[in-house]
Design a protein around this motif. Structure first.
Motif, PDB file in Angstrom:
ATOM      1  N   ARG A   1      19.870  -0.937 -18.803  1.00  0.00           N
ATOM      2  CA  ARG A   1      18.965  -2.014 -18.383  1.00  0.00           C
ATOM      3  C   ARG A   1      19.441  -3.380 -18.858  1.00  0.00           C
ATOM      4  O   ARG A   1      19.354  -4.353 -18.121  1.00  0.00           O
ATOM      5  CB  ARG A   1      17.551  -1.743 -18.892  1.00  0.00           C
ATOM      6  CG  ARG A   1      16.891  -0.633 -18.157  1.00  0.00           C
ATOM      7  CD  ARG A   1      15.470  -0.340 -18.572  1.00  0.00           C
ATOM      8  NE  ARG A   1      14.940  -1.222 -19.577  1.00  0.00           N
ATOM      9  CZ  ARG A   1      13.853  -0.995 -20.277  1.00  0.00           C
ATOM     10  NH1 ARG A   1      13.185   0.113 -20.079  1.00  0.00           N
ATOM     11  NH2 ARG A   1      13.417  -1.838 -21.172  1.00  0.00           N
ATOM     12  N   GLY A   2      19.939  -3.457 -20.085  1.00  0.00           N
ATOM     13  CA  GLY A   2      20.400  -4.735 -20.618  1.00  0.00           C
ATOM     14  C   GLY A   2      21.574  -5.290 -19.841  1.00  0.00           C
ATOM     15  O   GLY A   2      21.614  -6.480 -19.512  1.00  0.00           O
ATOM     16  N   GLU A   3      22.553  -4.440 -19.549  1.00  0.00           N
ATOM     17  CA  GLU A   3      23.710  -4.895 -18.774  1.00  0.00           C
ATOM     18  C   GLU A   3      23.312  -5.265 -17.351  1.00  0.00           C
ATOM     19  O   GLU A   3      23.803  -6.238 -16.786  1.00  0.00           O
ATOM     20  CB  GLU A   3      24.786  -3.812 -18.736  1.00  0.00           C
ATOM     21  CG  GLU A   3      25.547  -3.690 -20.036  1.00  0.00           C
ATOM     22  CD  GLU A   3      26.677  -2.704 -19.905  1.00  0.00           C
ATOM     23  OE1 GLU A   3      27.700  -3.077 -19.306  1.00  0.00           O
ATOM     24  OE2 GLU A   3      26.526  -1.583 -20.407  1.00  0.00           O
ATOM     25  N   ARG A   4      22.421  -4.474 -16.771  1.00  0.00           N
ATOM     26  CA  ARG A   4      21.946  -4.767 -15.427  1.00  0.00           C
ATOM     27  C   ARG A   4      21.241  -6.120 -15.403  1.00  0.00           C
ATOM     28  O   ARG A   4      21.479  -6.947 -14.522  1.00  0.00           O
ATOM     29  CB  ARG A   4      21.009  -3.636 -14.976  1.00  0.00           C
ATOM     30  CG  ARG A   4      20.809  -3.571 -13.512  1.00  0.00           C
ATOM     31  CD  ARG A   4      20.100  -2.301 -13.055  1.00  0.00           C
ATOM     32  NE  ARG A   4      18.786  -2.144 -13.641  1.00  0.00           N
ATOM     33  CZ  ARG A   4      18.396  -1.111 -14.377  1.00  0.00           C
ATOM     34  NH1 ARG A   4      19.230  -0.129 -14.634  1.00  0.00           N
ATOM     35  NH2 ARG A   4      17.179  -1.047 -14.866  1.00  0.00           N
ATOM     36  N   ALA A   5      20.406  -6.369 -16.391  1.00  0.00           N
ATOM     37  CA  ALA A   5      19.690  -7.652 -16.472  1.00  0.00           C
ATOM     38  C   ALA A   5      20.668  -8.809 -16.671  1.00  0.00           C
ATOM     39  O   ALA A   5      20.514  -9.875 -16.057  1.00  0.00           O
ATOM     40  CB  ALA A   5      18.673  -7.611 -17.605  1.00  0.00           C
ATOM     41  N   GLU A   6      21.669  -8.600 -17.507  1.00  0.00           N
ATOM     42  CA  GLU A   6      22.681  -9.648 -17.741  1.00  0.00           C
ATOM     43  C   GLU A   6      23.411  -9.992 -16.442  1.00  0.00           C
ATOM     44  O   GLU A   6      23.610 -11.156 -16.121  1.00  0.00           O
ATOM     45  CB  GLU A   6      23.676  -9.168 -18.800  1.00  0.00           C
ATOM     46  CG  GLU A   6      24.703 -10.193 -19.191  1.00  0.00           C
ATOM     47  CD  GLU A   6      24.146 -11.310 -20.063  1.00  0.00           C
ATOM     48  OE1 GLU A   6      24.676 -12.431 -19.964  1.00  0.00           O
ATOM     49  OE2 GLU A   6      23.193 -11.071 -20.828  1.00  0.00           O
ATOM     50  N   LEU A   7      23.788  -8.978 -15.679  1.00  0.00           N
ATOM     51  CA  LEU A   7      24.473  -9.218 -14.407  1.00  0.00           C
ATOM     52  C   LEU A   7      23.556  -9.907 -13.399  1.00  0.00           C
ATOM     53  O   LEU A   7      23.993 -10.780 -12.643  1.00  0.00           O
ATOM     54  CB  LEU A   7      24.987  -7.896 -13.828  1.00  0.00           C
ATOM     55  CG  LEU A   7      26.215  -7.296 -14.504  1.00  0.00           C
ATOM     56  CD1 LEU A   7      26.439  -5.861 -14.049  1.00  0.00           C
ATOM     57  CD2 LEU A   7      27.450  -8.148 -14.243  1.00  0.00           C
ATOM     58  N   ARG A   8      22.285  -9.548 -13.388  1.00  0.00           N
ATOM     59  CA  ARG A   8      21.345 -10.175 -12.443  1.00  0.00           C
ATOM     60  C   ARG A   8      21.119 -11.648 -12.751  1.00  0.00           C
ATOM     61  O   ARG A   8      20.807 -12.430 -11.859  1.00  0.00           O
ATOM     62  CB  ARG A   8      19.996  -9.441 -12.464  1.00  0.00           C
ATOM     63  CG  ARG A   8      20.005  -8.159 -11.679  1.00  0.00           C
ATOM     64  CD  ARG A   8      18.595  -7.649 -11.432  1.00  0.00           C
ATOM     65  NE  ARG A   8      17.826  -7.516 -12.647  1.00  0.00           N
ATOM     66  CZ  ARG A   8      17.549  -6.375 -13.259  1.00  0.00           C
ATOM     67  NH1 ARG A   8      17.993  -5.246 -12.759  1.00  0.00           N
ATOM     68  NH2 ARG A   8      16.829  -6.351 -14.346  1.00  0.00           N
ATOM     69  N   ARG A   9      21.266 -12.043 -14.007  1.00  0.00           N
ATOM     70  CA  ARG A   9      21.036 -13.442 -14.387  1.00  0.00           C
ATOM     71  C   ARG A   9      22.210 -14.355 -14.066  1.00  0.00           C
ATOM     72  O   ARG A   9      22.086 -15.577 -14.125  1.00  0.00           O
ATOM     73  CB  ARG A   9      20.727 -13.542 -15.885  1.00  0.00           C
ATOM     74  CG  ARG A   9      19.318 -13.125 -16.241  1.00  0.00           C
ATOM     75  CD  ARG A   9      18.992 -13.505 -17.664  1.00  0.00           C
ATOM     76  NE  ARG A   9      19.735 -12.732 -18.645  1.00  0.00           N
ATOM     77  CZ  ARG A   9      19.334 -11.572 -19.174  1.00  0.00           C
ATOM     78  NH1 ARG A   9      18.183 -11.048 -18.812  1.00  0.00           N
ATOM     79  NH2 ARG A   9      20.066 -10.953 -20.071  1.00  0.00           N
TER      80      ARG A   9
END
Length: 181
Positions: free
Chosen positions: A29-37
């Protein structure tokens, strides 16, 4: 449209792992959120974590020759929540929620067709993914990005690359013309 060669199942497995769909370690989730930002290519590369490295390992040819393509793909797939069965461009031309107009306006579609650099491409494709409600055909999106990589690198001698704008327009307008019936 002839599709670029790559491990399509490997890409789909990577997306499922990123989304937490696969049976493997599903807490990304953290990496996914980082990429989405991310708002541009530099931010994608700066925030690249282990999942991006895994993608590069699954698609070594593309990571060596077109790292920008993989960066754009990783950031966009972090936004995709559900995989559609239709081509990416056809999805953009399909009416949304019973409306009599396509998901992406003709003006925006034509603007997307004219991008000349990676940041423009990323911004336009990110907007497209958002317009589609984050439901996109993962493989069709990858095919589009990989052909665009060749186009942005000036590899116009490849017939599929020369035909990219036409093929995208054909898929898009085939759906918008259905609205006129």
């Amino acid at each position: 449209m002839s599709k670029p060669y790559y491990d399509k199942q490997g890409l789909r497995d990577w997306w499922e792992e990123l989304q937490g769909i696969s049976k493997e370690n599903a807490n990304h989730r953290g990496e996914r959120a980082e990429l989405r930002r991310c708002d541009n290519i530099d931010q994608i590369f700066a925030g690249a974590g282990p999942m991006f490295v895994r993608l590069c390992r699954r698609l070594p040819y593309w990571s060596q020759r077109y790292p920008e393509a993989l960066a754009v793909l990783a950031a966009l797939l972090a936004r995709v929540e559900k995989c559609s069965g239709h081509s990416f461009a056809a999805q953009l031309g399909t009416p949304k929620d019973g409306l009599a107009r396509p998901v992406m306006s003709e003006f925006r579609f034509q603007k997307m067709q004219k991008v000349t650099n990676w940041d423009e491409l990323f911004i336009n494709l990110r907007r497209a993914v958002d317009l589609l409600g984050n439901e996109v055909n993962v493989i069709s999106l990858a095919d589009t990005i990989f052909l665009w990589a060749q186009k942005l690198n000036g590899e116009i001698d490849i017939p599929e690359v020369r035909r990219l704008p036409f093929e995208l327009a054909k898929d898009y307008y085939s759906k918008t013309l259905e609205l006129e019936k």
